[in-house]
Design a protein around this motif. Sequence first.
Motif, short mmCIF file in Angstrom:
data_model
loop_
_atom_site.label_atom_id
_atom_site.label_comp_id
_atom_site.label_asym_id
_atom_site.label_seq_id
_atom_site.Cartn_x
_atom_site.Cartn_y
_atom_site.Cartn_z
N GLN A 29 0.82 -1.20 0.00
CA GLN A 29 0.00 0.00 0.00
C GLN A 29 0.86 1.27 0.00
OE1 GLN A 29 -2.67 -0.30 3.42
NE2 GLN A 29 -4.39 -0.59 2.02
N ARG A 150 -4.38 9.22 -14.93
CA ARG A 150 -3.27 8.36 -15.36
C ARG A 150 -1.92 9.01 -15.07
NH1 ARG A 150 -3.56 4.06 -18.40
NH2 ARG A 150 -5.60 4.65 -19.24
N ALA A 153 -1.32 8.94 -11.26
CA ALA A 153 -1.03 7.59 -10.79
C ALA A 153 0.38 7.18 -11.17
CB ALA A 153 -2.05 6.61 -11.38
N GLN A 154 0.78 7.46 -12.39
CA GLN A 154 2.13 7.12 -12.82
C GLN A 154 3.17 7.87 -12.00
OE1 GLN A 154 2.00 8.05 -17.01
NE2 GLN A 154 1.15 6.06 -17.57
N LEU A 158 1.32 4.43 -8.60
CA LEU A 158 0.09 3.69 -8.31
C LEU A 158 -0.41 3.02 -9.58
CD1 LEU A 158 -1.67 6.41 -6.13
CD2 LEU A 158 -0.45 4.39 -5.33
N PRO A 159 -1.29 2.01 -9.46
CA PRO A 159 -1.83 1.34 -10.65
C PRO A 159 -2.51 2.33 -11.59
CG PRO A 159 -2.37 0.10 -8.67
CD PRO A 159 -1.79 1.40 -8.21
N ASP A 160 -2.20 2.22 -12.89
CA ASP A 160 -2.80 3.13 -13.85
C ASP A 160 -3.41 2.38 -15.03
OD1 ASP A 160 -0.35 2.28 -14.90
OD2 ASP A 160 -0.12 4.10 -16.10
N ASP A 161 -3.81 1.12 -14.80
CA ASP A 161 -4.44 0.36 -15.87
C ASP A 161 -5.83 0.93 -16.16
OD1 ASP A 161 -6.52 -1.50 -14.28
OD2 ASP A 161 -4.66 -1.33 -13.14
N ALA A 164 -8.63 0.40 -13.51
CA ALA A 164 -8.49 1.22 -12.31
C ALA A 164 -8.93 2.66 -12.60
CB ALA A 164 -7.05 1.20 -11.80
#
Length: 240
Positions: A29, A150, A153-154, A158-161, A164
Amino acid sequence: PDPPISPDDWETIFDQLLSLWSRSYRPGQTALIKATSDCSNLIAPALTARPGSRAVLMYVSLESYLATMIVDGAPRPDIEGHAKTRLGDLLGFLDDPDGAGLNHPGPAHRVVISWLSGVACLHHARIALADRVMTLDFDAFLQNSRAGLRAAAQFLGLPDDDDAITGAIEGPVMRTYAKAPDHPYTPASRSAQLAENYARSSGLVDEGLRWAEELISRQGSLQEVVERFPIRRPSETGTG
């Protein structure tokens, strides 16, 4: 001039608070702190104390800020409650504090002072910690939330799929008021509210914008600030 605690006590308390704020509850986390705008002066101390941390510096244009903070011809209580400290902060950023003409600011002027002091602080943090801070224009973000999320998050690792990002955009966060989650609120609601506020207080909003431009023209230190933190809202057809 008369601090309530000593510098050593401040360092101890600040370190303890950073440790508490940095807690996470599961492996992998990332602790994320949402700081109030009155904490802009703590950006550099917080990031310096935690070298692995990063910050997203979110702001709105002065035009949006004026339309938000002036309601029915008067500034919101937040402006009045912090007028003295924000004026003191702004004076510290000016090339010529004595020539700024800030002795008896009117309602629109106090809102401008609040905004300028805040973005000046963000600007100096951006210069001092360039690779560890990201600026995010909230007006532009709402025009293209997918790209904004995005990028943030990048930057934060953090996840940026796509799933998400889509989940965040279509979930409750973008559909409710942050300070009252039971109150429906969307980007369209915000835009409508800003338009209504502007219609009611257009004279003061325009007065604030003109005064800000005059002040900035006389203060070179502010000119470089507004090059990065613009006074006017981005075009509705742009993506920021």
